[in-house]
Enzyme design. Structure first.
Site, PDB file in Angstrom:
ATOM      1  N   GLU A 165      53.475  27.457  36.864  1.00 16.60           N
ATOM      2  CA  GLU A 165      52.943  27.268  38.208  1.00 16.60           C
ATOM      3  C   GLU A 165      53.101  25.850  38.750  1.00 16.60           C
ATOM      4  O   GLU A 165      52.106  25.173  39.044  1.00 16.60           O
ATOM      5  CB  GLU A 165      51.462  27.649  38.244  1.00 16.60           C
ATOM      6  CG  GLU A 165      51.198  29.064  37.807  1.00 16.60           C
ATOM      7  CD  GLU A 165      49.774  29.522  38.120  1.00 16.60           C
ATOM      8  OE1 GLU A 165      48.960  28.701  38.558  1.00 16.60           O
ATOM      9  OE2 GLU A 165      49.486  30.703  37.911  1.00 16.60           O
ATOM     10  N   GLU A 383      51.376  36.392  34.309  1.00 20.73           N
ATOM     11  CA  GLU A 383      49.916  36.306  34.394  1.00 20.73           C
ATOM     12  C   GLU A 383      49.434  37.227  35.494  1.00 20.73           C
ATOM     13  O   GLU A 383      50.032  37.283  36.576  1.00 20.73           O
ATOM     14  CB  GLU A 383      49.427  34.889  34.749  1.00 20.73           C
ATOM     15  CG  GLU A 383      49.447  33.919  33.623  1.00 20.73           C
ATOM     16  CD  GLU A 383      48.882  32.554  34.014  1.00 20.73           C
ATOM     17  OE1 GLU A 383      47.972  32.478  34.850  1.00 20.73           O
ATOM     18  OE2 GLU A 383      49.385  31.559  33.455  1.00 20.73           O
TER      19      GLU A 383
HETATM   20  C1  BGC Z   1      46.733  29.510  35.557  1.00 22.68           C
HETATM   21  C2  BGC Z   1      45.819  29.723  34.385  1.00 22.68           C
HETATM   22  C3  BGC Z   1      44.427  29.949  34.905  1.00 22.68           C
HETATM   23  C4  BGC Z   1      44.426  31.194  35.748  1.00 22.68           C
HETATM   24  C5  BGC Z   1      43.079  31.651  36.223  1.00 22.68           C
HETATM   25  C6  BGC Z   1      46.478  30.418  36.727  1.00 22.68           C
HETATM   26  O1  BGC Z   1      46.625  29.709  37.903  1.00 22.68           O
HETATM   27  O2  BGC Z   1      48.058  29.534  35.132  1.00 22.68           O
HETATM   28  O3  BGC Z   1      45.900  28.623  33.565  1.00 22.68           O
HETATM   29  O4  BGC Z   1      43.444  29.959  33.915  1.00 22.68           O
HETATM   30  O5  BGC Z   1      45.219  30.930  36.864  1.00 22.68           O
HETATM   31  O6  BGC Z   1      42.435  30.701  37.014  1.00 22.68           O
END
Ligand code: BGC
Length: 484
Positions: A165, A383
């Site tokens: 990110e 993610e």
């Molecule tokens: C990040 C994670 C974070 C998740 C939830 C993402 O932006 O890569 O590190 O914990 O969001 O907030």
């Protein structure tokens, strides 16, 4: 009514984590400090409940137990990041053997269980000695770090991503100032996005020099945070505001990564306001043997999509104002407004979490189709997940809203796959509750509940649900009963 979505047998099922958020042991065995350790020590009041990552989930010591959990939860893949300051405590120069040993144990442990590692080089924990992505020495240090990792682990790790990110880390590190190194300067922020994207593209080229071109679905990519930006109303002003925000937050990262160049429209806008970055703006990787007609080809082997929420933009932005809800109290509104350009507002019809993150699976479908239309390549959802204030009651954590969230998003992924998007896997955020940056430990994302006193892991209801999904590859979707 119920429907089922069948995923391909080789679809990767797993979870994602990041070094700083789970490892702990921040002062142990030669690890150097990172900008996040320093930030948490210097400004504890900026983090919910003054939490810090010093112990986190103590994964550094409990990694074997955690790999055991992954196995039980049906993982065929696991995405995690290497800690740059654990491997190179000063960011460059002397290598910390204990750091290499730790990740050797982890990688070998995963492989023994049949779990394919997907390794991120950089998930925000910059070695403190390097200070910032504005540092003129950063590119050289980064390539030294990347080379160390590729050469040492590349025989066993077949999936890599460079950065996690870059959009989010630059936005908060250099524009809102909410993350370290706490700068608030749009011009410098744009330069940092370029420094990061450039570092990314050089690392991709380096990987290909060392290991060659991989089979489809393997190799090196990047995990981008992508959030479609919808206009807040049907006025032409809001349409323009949304287009600009989309250009800066999505296209600015997607197009260099997939097509090897910045979007001209956004570059023009930045030139007009004196914020265009300096340096070489052509990212295409040179082709040595006439393999492609244009003389150059785009770099990444695959793209990682981190998707959580969409945005809604209005042109009505009278001030510059940034705030993130860190408490999980829905009354604490998040604000993101750049004077005269755009401001994000809530969707009156949206469903929101306690941290005011909108739940909208259709936007994940939308972003996947956009990627398909830019360039056909393998995609991983690197993610996706929901932060909830989960509670442990009599040994159980009832997190049916997490199951509903993941179901909705996987259904969107499945729909996109039927429409030609080459999605190869899904890594839920996260394996276990962890240090959620400014949100501390209250915002829980895990399949495993982590008790903050004992650090004991307890599988939530979603954990057995996920294990079954990974085992069968079939997602059961229950339609809510329609009112008759
Ligand atoms: C990040 C994670 C974070 C998740 C939830 C993402 O932006 O890569 O590190 O914990 O969001 O907030």
């Amino acid at each position: 009514m119920s429907e089922s979505c069948r995923f391909p047998p080789d679809f990767v099922w797993g979870t994602a984590t990041a070094a700083l958020q789970i490892e702990g042991a921040t002062d142990l065995d030669g690890r150097g400090p990172s900008i996040w350790d320093d930030f948490c020590r210097r400004f504890p009041e900026r983090i919910h409940e003054r939490s810090h990552p010093e112990v986190a989930c103590d994964h550094y010591h409990r990694w074997a137990e955690d790999v055991g959990w992954m196995k039980r939860l049906g993982h065929s893949g696991y995405r995690f990041s290497l800690s740059w300051p654990r491997l190179l405590p000063q960011g460059k120069g002397a290598v910390n053997q204990a750091g290499l040993d730790f990740y050797d144990r982890l990688v070998d442990g995963l492989l023994e269980q049949g779990i394919a590692p997907n390794v991120t080089l950089y998930h925000w924990d910059l070695p403190l000695d390097l200070q910032s992505w504005e540092n003129p020495e950063i590119l050289q240090a980064w390539l030294e770090y990347a080379e160390l990792c590729f050469r040492h682990f590349g025989d066993r790790v077949k999936l890599w991503s460079t950065l996690n990110e870059p959009g989010w880390s630059t936005m908060h590190g250099y524009l809102t100032g909410l993350h370290p190194p706490c700068q608030r300067d749009p011009r410098r922020a744009m330069q940092v996005t370029h420094n990061l994207l450039w570092a990314h593209s050089r690392a991709v080229a380096l990987y290909h020099r060392i290991w060659g071109r991989p089979e489809p679905g393997l190799g090196i990519g990047i995990a981008l945070n992508l959030s479609p930006v919808h206009p807040a109303s049907d006025s032409p002003q809001d349409a323009d505001a949304a287009r600009l925000a989309d250009g800066l937050l999505n296209r600015w990262f997607l197009e260099p990564v997939l097509l090897g160049r910045y979007p001209e429209e956004v570059l023009e806008f930045l030139r007009a306001c004196g914020s265009a970055p300096h340096g070489d703006l052509d990212f295409a990787e040179p082709v040595s043997s006439g393999a492609s007609e244009g003389g150059s080809i785009p770099t990444v082997d695959w793209l990682g999509v981190n998707y959580y929420l969409p945005h809604h933009a209005t042109a009505d932005a009278p001030t510059t104002d940034f705030h993130l809800n860190i408490s999980g109290d829905p009354q604490e509104a998040s604000r993101f407004s750049i004077q005269g350009l755009f401001r994000f507002v809530q969707n009156p019809r949206g469903r929101y979490t306690d941290w005011n993150w909108e739940v909208d699976p259709d936007s994940l479908h939308e972003i996947l189709l956009r990627i398909r239309d830019l360039r056909r390549l393998p995609v991983y959802v690197t993610e996706n997940g929901i932060g909830l204030p989960d509670r442990l009651c009599e040994g159980q954590v009832e997190d049916s809203s997490r199951i509903a969230y993941v179901t909705g998003h996987l259904r969107a992924v499945h729909r996109a796959m039927q429409e030609g998007v080459d999605v190869r896997g899904y890594y839920m955020w996260s394996l276990m509750d962890n240090f959620s940056w400014l949100n501390g430990y209250r915002k829980r994302y895990g399949l495993l509940y982590v008790d903050r006193q004992t650090l004991q892991r307890t599988p939530k209801r979603s954990a057995s649900w996920f294990a079954e999904l990974a085992r069968t590859g079939v997602l059961q979707v229950q339609e809510p009963a329609s009112p008759s």
